[in-house]
Design a protein around this motif. Structure first.
Motif, PDB file in Angstrom:
ATOM      1  N   ALA A 184       0.819  -1.211   0.000  1.00 44.05           N
ATOM      2  CA  ALA A 184       0.000   0.000   0.000  1.00 44.05           C
ATOM      3  C   ALA A 184       0.854   1.262   0.000  1.00 44.05           C
ATOM      4  O   ALA A 184       0.329   2.350  -0.212  1.00 44.05           O
ATOM      5  N   ALA A 185       2.162   1.141   0.254  1.00 41.63           N
ATOM      6  CA  ALA A 185       3.030   2.320   0.273  1.00 41.63           C
ATOM      7  C   ALA A 185       4.482   1.913   0.104  1.00 41.63           C
ATOM      8  O   ALA A 185       4.910   0.877   0.611  1.00 41.63           O
ATOM      9  N   ILE A 186       5.228   2.749  -0.611  1.00 37.14           N
ATOM     10  CA  ILE A 186       6.679   2.591  -0.736  1.00 37.14           C
ATOM     11  C   ILE A 186       7.311   3.802  -0.068  1.00 37.14           C
ATOM     12  O   ILE A 186       7.271   4.910  -0.606  1.00 37.14           O
ATOM     13  N   ASP A 187       7.864   3.591   1.118  1.00 36.22           N
ATOM     14  CA  ASP A 187       8.410   4.690   1.906  1.00 36.22           C
ATOM     15  C   ASP A 187       9.853   5.018   1.517  1.00 36.22           C
ATOM     16  O   ASP A 187      10.444   4.376   0.656  1.00 36.22           O
ATOM     17  N   ARG A 188      10.408   6.031   2.179  1.00 40.03           N
ATOM     18  CA  ARG A 188      11.680   6.612   1.786  1.00 40.03           C
ATOM     19  C   ARG A 188      12.857   5.651   1.876  1.00 40.03           C
ATOM     20  O   ARG A 188      13.684   5.556   0.968  1.00 40.03           O
ATOM     21  N   GLY A 189      12.970   4.936   3.006  1.00 40.99           N
ATOM     22  CA  GLY A 189      14.115   4.063   3.193  1.00 40.99           C
ATOM     23  C   GLY A 189      14.213   3.550   4.606  1.00 40.99           C
ATOM     24  O   GLY A 189      13.246   3.622   5.374  1.00 40.99           O
ATOM     25  N   LEU A 190      15.398   3.047   4.977  1.00 41.70           N
ATOM     26  CA  LEU A 190      15.622   2.451   6.287  1.00 41.70           C
ATOM     27  C   LEU A 190      16.506   3.351   7.150  1.00 41.70           C
ATOM     28  O   LEU A 190      17.383   4.051   6.636  1.00 41.70           O
ATOM     29  N   ASP A 191      16.284   3.283   8.480  1.00 36.79           N
ATOM     30  CA  ASP A 191      17.203   3.962   9.394  1.00 36.79           C
ATOM     31  C   ASP A 191      18.366   3.029   9.725  1.00 36.79           C
ATOM     32  O   ASP A 191      18.487   1.927   9.166  1.00 36.79           O
ATOM     33  N   GLU A 192      19.243   3.455  10.633  1.00 36.73           N
ATOM     34  CA  GLU A 192      20.433   2.662  10.936  1.00 36.73           C
ATOM     35  C   GLU A 192      20.124   1.352  11.637  1.00 36.73           C
ATOM     36  O   GLU A 192      20.979   0.456  11.722  1.00 36.73           O
ATOM     37  N   HIS A 193      18.877   1.207  12.141  1.00 41.34           N
ATOM     38  CA  HIS A 193      18.471  -0.028  12.812  1.00 41.34           C
ATOM     39  C   HIS A 193      17.651  -0.951  11.896  1.00 41.34           C
ATOM     40  O   HIS A 193      17.188  -1.998  12.336  1.00 41.34           O
TER      41      HIS A 193
END
Length: 211
Positions: A184-193
């Motif tokens: 339902a969504a493609i978000d920006r990316g991942l954090d360091e965790h």
């Protein structure tokens, strides 16, 4: 919208409910309900090409034929524990589907998925499989689950999540280009965790009220 094996379910109702889910002040009850509602809506798109056949039907007026699907040939596979939230919504739409479970946890140091449980219906080679997990983040759990399922050679495999990101898509499509992704969504990316940004937070904790 479909792009290179990724199907974005961008219906306004789905997007509206995803936005409500994103709010950090959403209660456990409302978050759980929204996951179930969005999953049921997504099921219509995920199962658009499911196999069907005709059967005779007696209406109050006359004899005719109607189209039905064979839910018993369909397996929803939940990646524990958070996949249960999507599973409930999918079963609301196809209550006759069989259900499988894969228990995976992410090693916090090396971010590798470790299997601790695996239980599937029999004759998986005759069934279409839909793997459900709320988030496709690093993609490691999804790949581990599909690797395991592929040993049984099901007729087809699809992967369904509420949210994903470019990293997760790249990992899953790199390992299994034949498996379509529904989200339902493609978000920006991942954090360091390894968590999705802006994301939904820890979906398992939000569904079950744990921390």
């Amino acid at each position: 919208m479909t792009t290179a094996g990724v199907h974005l379910v961008d219906h306004p109702l789905v997007q509206h409910k995803i936005t409500l889910m994103r709010r950090k002040e959403a209660s456990t009850n409302s978050f759980r309900r929204l996951v179930r509602e969005v999953s049921a809506m997504m099921a219509y798109e995920v199962l658009r090409d499911v196999a069907v056949h005709e059967i005779p039907v007696e209406t109050p007026m006359e004899s005719t034929t109607g189209t039905v699907m064979d839910g018993k040939k369909l397996v929803f596979v939940s990646i524990l524990r958070a996949g249960t939230g999507i599973l409930d919504g999918m079963l609301d739409v196809v209550p006759s589907a069989r259900v499988g479970h894969i228990g995976l946890y992410r090693d916090p140091k090396i971010r590798v998925a470790v299997e601790y449980y695996f239980k599937m219906p029999g004759e998986l080679h005759e069934r279409d499989v839909v793997v459900v997990d709320p988030l496709l983040a690093t993609g490691n759990s999804a790949v581990a689950a599909i690797d395991r399922l592929s040993e049984y050679r099901p007729k087809s495999i699809k992967f369904v999540c509420l949210l994903t990101c470019p990293e997760g898509i790249a990992t899953l499509t790199g390992a299994h280009p034949e498996v379509p992704i529904y989200t339902a969504a493609i978000d920006r990316g991942l954090d360091e965790h390894g968590y999705i940004l802006p994301g939904l937070g820890d979906v398992g904790d939000r569904i079950f009220g744990t921390k």
